[in-house]
Write a protein that holds these residues in place. Structure first.
Motif, PDB file in Angstrom:
ATOM      1  N   ASP A  17       0.702  -1.292   0.005  1.00 27.41           N
ATOM      2  CA  ASP A  17       0.069   0.067  -0.027  1.00 27.41           C
ATOM      3  C   ASP A  17       0.935   1.235   0.085  1.00 27.41           C
ATOM      4  N   GLU A  18       2.017   1.173   0.300  1.00 27.55           N
ATOM      5  CA  GLU A  18       3.079   2.346   0.513  1.00 27.55           C
ATOM      6  C   GLU A  18       3.879   2.510  -0.790  1.00 27.55           C
ATOM      7  N   GLY A  19       3.482   1.685  -1.929  1.00 31.00           N
ATOM      8  CA  GLY A  19       4.501   1.678  -2.818  1.00 31.00           C
ATOM      9  C   GLY A  19       5.604   0.921  -2.963  1.00 31.00           C
ATOM     10  N   TYR A  20       5.885   0.184  -1.920  1.00 30.22           N
ATOM     11  CA  TYR A  20       7.029  -0.622  -1.850  1.00 30.22           C
ATOM     12  C   TYR A  20       6.941  -1.929  -2.787  1.00 30.22           C
ATOM     13  N   VAL A  21       7.941  -2.171  -3.456  1.00 28.77           N
ATOM     14  CA  VAL A  21       7.793  -3.328  -4.563  1.00 28.77           C
ATOM     15  C   VAL A  21       8.695  -4.480  -3.872  1.00 28.77           C
ATOM     16  N   SER A  22       7.712  -5.662  -3.735  1.00 25.61           N
ATOM     17  CA  SER A  22       8.426  -6.947  -3.400  1.00 25.61           C
ATOM     18  C   SER A  22       8.982  -7.612  -4.533  1.00 25.61           C
ATOM     19  N   MET A  23      10.277  -7.976  -4.748  1.00 22.74           N
ATOM     20  CA  MET A  23      10.776  -8.758  -6.002  1.00 22.74           C
ATOM     21  C   MET A  23      11.675  -9.689  -5.446  1.00 22.74           C
ATOM     22  N   LEU A  24      12.259 -10.720  -6.513  1.00 14.97           N
ATOM     23  CA  LEU A  24      12.858 -11.860  -6.283  1.00 14.97           C
ATOM     24  C   LEU A  24      13.962 -11.667  -7.384  1.00 14.97           C
ATOM     25  N   ASP A  25      15.234 -11.997  -6.969  1.00 18.29           N
ATOM     26  CA  ASP A  25      16.421 -11.826  -7.957  1.00 18.29           C
ATOM     27  C   ASP A  25      16.543 -13.396  -8.595  1.00 18.29           C
ATOM     28  N   LYS A  26      17.530 -13.609  -9.257  1.00 22.43           N
ATOM     29  CA  LYS A  26      17.669 -15.061 -10.053  1.00 22.43           C
ATOM     30  C   LYS A  26      17.937 -16.068  -8.840  1.00 22.43           C
ATOM     31  N   THR A  27      18.640 -15.571  -7.720  1.00 26.85           N
ATOM     32  CA  THR A  27      18.674 -16.592  -6.916  1.00 26.85           C
ATOM     33  C   THR A  27      17.732 -17.025  -5.802  1.00 26.85           C
ATOM     34  N   GLY A  28      16.422 -16.330  -5.868  1.00 29.58           N
ATOM     35  CA  GLY A  28      15.352 -16.536  -5.150  1.00 29.58           C
ATOM     36  C   GLY A  28      15.435 -15.541  -3.983  1.00 29.58           C
ATOM     37  N   ALA A  29      16.464 -14.676  -3.783  1.00 32.40           N
ATOM     38  CA  ALA A  29      16.576 -13.714  -2.702  1.00 32.40           C
ATOM     39  C   ALA A  29      15.434 -12.520  -2.905  1.00 32.40           C
ATOM     40  N   MET A  30      14.743 -12.458  -1.793  1.00 31.88           N
ATOM     41  CA  MET A  30      13.744 -11.450  -1.749  1.00 31.88           C
ATOM     42  C   MET A  30      14.142  -9.990  -1.455  1.00 31.88           C
ATOM     43  N   ARG A  31      13.728  -9.125  -1.838  1.00 36.84           N
ATOM     44  CA  ARG A  31      14.068  -7.615  -1.452  1.00 36.84           C
ATOM     45  C   ARG A  31      12.858  -6.998  -1.578  1.00 36.84           C
ATOM     46  N   GLN A  32      12.627  -5.934  -0.412  1.00 34.39           N
ATOM     47  CA  GLN A  32      11.286  -5.169  -0.512  1.00 34.39           C
ATOM     48  C   GLN A  32      11.789  -3.910   0.008  1.00 34.39           C
ATOM     49  N   ASP A  33      12.949  -3.281  -0.267  1.00 33.02           N
ATOM     50  CA  ASP A  33      13.301  -1.906  -0.138  1.00 33.02           C
ATOM     51  C   ASP A  33      13.198  -1.000  -0.999  1.00 33.02           C
ATOM     52  N   LEU A  34      12.714  -0.905  -2.276  1.00 35.79           N
ATOM     53  CA  LEU A  34      12.631  -0.086  -3.161  1.00 35.79           C
ATOM     54  C   LEU A  34      11.056   0.183  -3.545  1.00 35.79           C
ATOM     55  N   LYS A  35      10.861   1.615  -3.695  1.00 34.64           N
ATOM     56  CA  LYS A  35       9.446   1.936  -3.992  1.00 34.64           C
ATOM     57  C   LYS A  35       9.414   2.175  -5.577  1.00 34.64           C
ATOM     58  N   LEU A  36       8.180   2.162  -5.847  1.00 31.96           N
ATOM     59  CA  LEU A  36       7.944   2.507  -7.371  1.00 31.96           C
ATOM     60  C   LEU A  36       8.525   3.818  -7.533  1.00 31.96           C
ATOM     61  N   PRO A  37       9.164   3.953  -8.897  1.00 32.31           N
ATOM     62  CA  PRO A  37       9.656   5.332  -9.001  1.00 32.31           C
ATOM     63  C   PRO A  37       8.662   6.537  -9.508  1.00 32.31           C
ATOM     64  N   ASP A  38       8.914   7.414  -8.914  1.00 29.04           N
ATOM     65  CA  ASP A  38       8.090   8.744  -9.392  1.00 29.04           C
ATOM     66  C   ASP A  38       8.555   9.907  -9.532  1.00 29.04           C
ATOM     67  N   GLU A  39       9.840  10.046  -9.831  1.00 30.73           N
ATOM     68  CA  GLU A  39      10.660  11.456  -9.770  1.00 30.73           C
ATOM     69  C   GLU A  39      10.337  12.140 -11.085  1.00 30.73           C
ATOM     70  N   THR A  40      10.249  11.536 -12.311  1.00 29.90           N
ATOM     71  CA  THR A  40      10.257  11.942 -13.656  1.00 29.90           C
ATOM     72  C   THR A  40       8.957  11.430 -14.187  1.00 29.90           C
ATOM     73  N   ASP A  41       8.638  12.003 -15.470  1.00 27.33           N
ATOM     74  CA  ASP A  41       7.511  11.113 -16.086  1.00 27.33           C
ATOM     75  C   ASP A  41       7.976   9.909 -16.581  1.00 27.33           C
ATOM     76  N   ASP A  42       9.071   9.854 -17.128  1.00 27.83           N
ATOM     77  CA  ASP A  42       9.479   8.348 -17.468  1.00 27.83           C
ATOM     78  C   ASP A  42       9.129   7.460 -16.232  1.00 27.83           C
ATOM     79  N   ASP A  43       9.732   7.844 -14.996  1.00 28.98           N
ATOM     80  CA  ASP A  43       9.535   7.177 -13.866  1.00 28.98           C
ATOM     81  C   ASP A  43       8.025   6.682 -13.789  1.00 28.98           C
ATOM     82  N   LYS A  44       7.260   7.863 -13.755  1.00 31.93           N
ATOM     83  CA  LYS A  44       5.673   7.555 -13.669  1.00 31.93           C
ATOM     84  C   LYS A  44       5.247   6.422 -14.479  1.00 31.93           C
ATOM     85  N   GLU A  45       5.815   6.289 -15.867  1.00 35.29           N
ATOM     86  CA  GLU A  45       5.404   5.593 -16.945  1.00 35.29           C
ATOM     87  C   GLU A  45       5.956   4.331 -16.386  1.00 35.29           C
TER      88      GLU A  45
END
Length: 77
Positions: A17-45
């Motif tokens: 709900d806060e815009g943080y993205v849950s994602m897995l890398d190739k090894t299956g390691a989870m990370r949840q520390d990055l938000k959806l980008p929103d700084e530029t128009d490209d980011d918003k797209e």
């Protein structure tokens, strides 16, 4: 001295709900520390593509760029 740029691919699992993205890398390691980008128009797209894809039940991949201790979701497909 040139900054080192690291590019990593992740599979997006969900967005909270806060815009943080849950994602897995190739090894299956989870990370949840990055938000959806929103700084530029490209980011918003990129954020819109991710949100729409997840809401539609699609498997979404994203590219995270890291340089000078800053990480950011740069692209999604």
């Amino acid at each position: 001295e040139e900054p080192t740029i690291v590019r990593k691919e992740y599979t997006i699992m969900s967005i909270d709900d806060e815009g943080y993205v849950s994602m897995l890398d190739k090894t299956g390691a989870m990370r949840q520390d990055l938000k959806l980008p929103d700084e530029t128009d490209d980011d918003k797209e990129v954020a819109k593509r991710i949100t729409n894809g997840i809401n539609d039940g699609k498997t979404m991949m994203c590219t995270v760029l890291a340089a000078m201790n800053i990480e950011k979701i740069e692209d999604a497909k």
